[in-house]
Design an enzyme around this catalytic site. Structure first.
Site, PDB file in Angstrom:
ATOM      1  N   CYS A   6       0.841  -1.192   0.000  1.00  0.00           N
ATOM      2  CA  CYS A   6       0.000   0.000   0.000  1.00  0.00           C
ATOM      3  C   CYS A   6       0.884   1.253   0.000  1.00  0.00           C
ATOM      4  CB  CYS A   6      -0.899  -0.003   1.230  1.00  0.00           C
ATOM      5  SG  CYS A   6      -1.936   1.464   1.367  1.00  0.00           S
ATOM      6  N   ASP A  98      14.449 -44.492   7.604  1.00  0.00           N
ATOM      7  CA  ASP A  98      13.569 -45.536   8.117  1.00  0.00           C
ATOM      8  C   ASP A  98      12.440 -45.890   7.142  1.00  0.00           C
ATOM      9  OD1 ASP A  98      12.308 -43.118   8.471  1.00  0.00           O
ATOM     10  OD2 ASP A  98      11.353 -43.685  10.358  1.00  0.00           O
ATOM     11  N   GLU A  99      12.385 -45.230   5.992  1.00  0.00           N
ATOM     12  CA  GLU A  99      11.402 -45.530   4.944  1.00  0.00           C
ATOM     13  C   GLU A  99      12.055 -46.405   3.877  1.00  0.00           C
ATOM     14  OE1 GLU A  99       8.178 -44.484   4.812  1.00  0.00           O
ATOM     15  OE2 GLU A  99       8.374 -43.459   6.740  1.00  0.00           O
ATOM     16  N   CYS A 107      10.363 -49.501 -18.951  1.00  0.00           N
ATOM     17  CA  CYS A 107       9.963 -50.676 -19.705  1.00  0.00           C
ATOM     18  C   CYS A 107      10.965 -50.957 -20.819  1.00  0.00           C
ATOM     19  CB  CYS A 107       8.560 -50.463 -20.285  1.00  0.00           C
ATOM     20  SG  CYS A 107       7.975 -51.862 -21.272  1.00  0.00           S
TER      21      CYS A 107
END
Length: 117
Positions: A6, A98-99, A107
């Site tokens: 402003c 930890d994952e 393909c």
């Protein structure tokens, strides 16, 4: 360029809807100050979408797959037109330790790339 602050009270402007009139019965987009009555009507396009280009997809496995292992993929290739069950693959640890790692596939037949978490 449209203002972001402003000019009277220096507060950040937010997007708002200006009141309507005969020409624009539903109102117009504007930048409005939350603390004073300042309103900047947006009367033209300030963004030019032509300068942004669509990001090209990177070949996650690269051009040289000869040293990558081939694996039989459960469910096969996700491409509906391809019925191949074999794909190049590698794994990366993209999340915390930890994952489980993320598996990347390509393909052998059609070149479709995908990943499984």
């Amino acid at each position: 360029m449209a203002p972001t602050f402003c000019p009277y009270c220096c507060n950040c402007l937010t997007l708002a809807r200006a009141p309507g009139n005969d020409k624009f019965p539903h109102g117009r987009n504007a930048f409005a100050c939350r603390t004073c009555p300042y309103l900047f009507i947006v009367d033209r396009q300030y963004f030019d979408p032509t300068w942004m280009k669509k990001k090209e997809k990177d070949d996650i496995l690269g051009e040289e797959q000869s040293d990558l292992p081939v694996n039989e993929v459960p469910g096969g290739c996700p491409n509906e037109e391809c019925d191949s069950k074999k794909a190049y693959f590698y794994q990366l640890q993209t999340r915390s330790a930890d994952e489980p790692p993320t598996s990347f596939f390509k393909c052998i037949e059609c070149g479709k790339q995908w990943r499984e978490y």
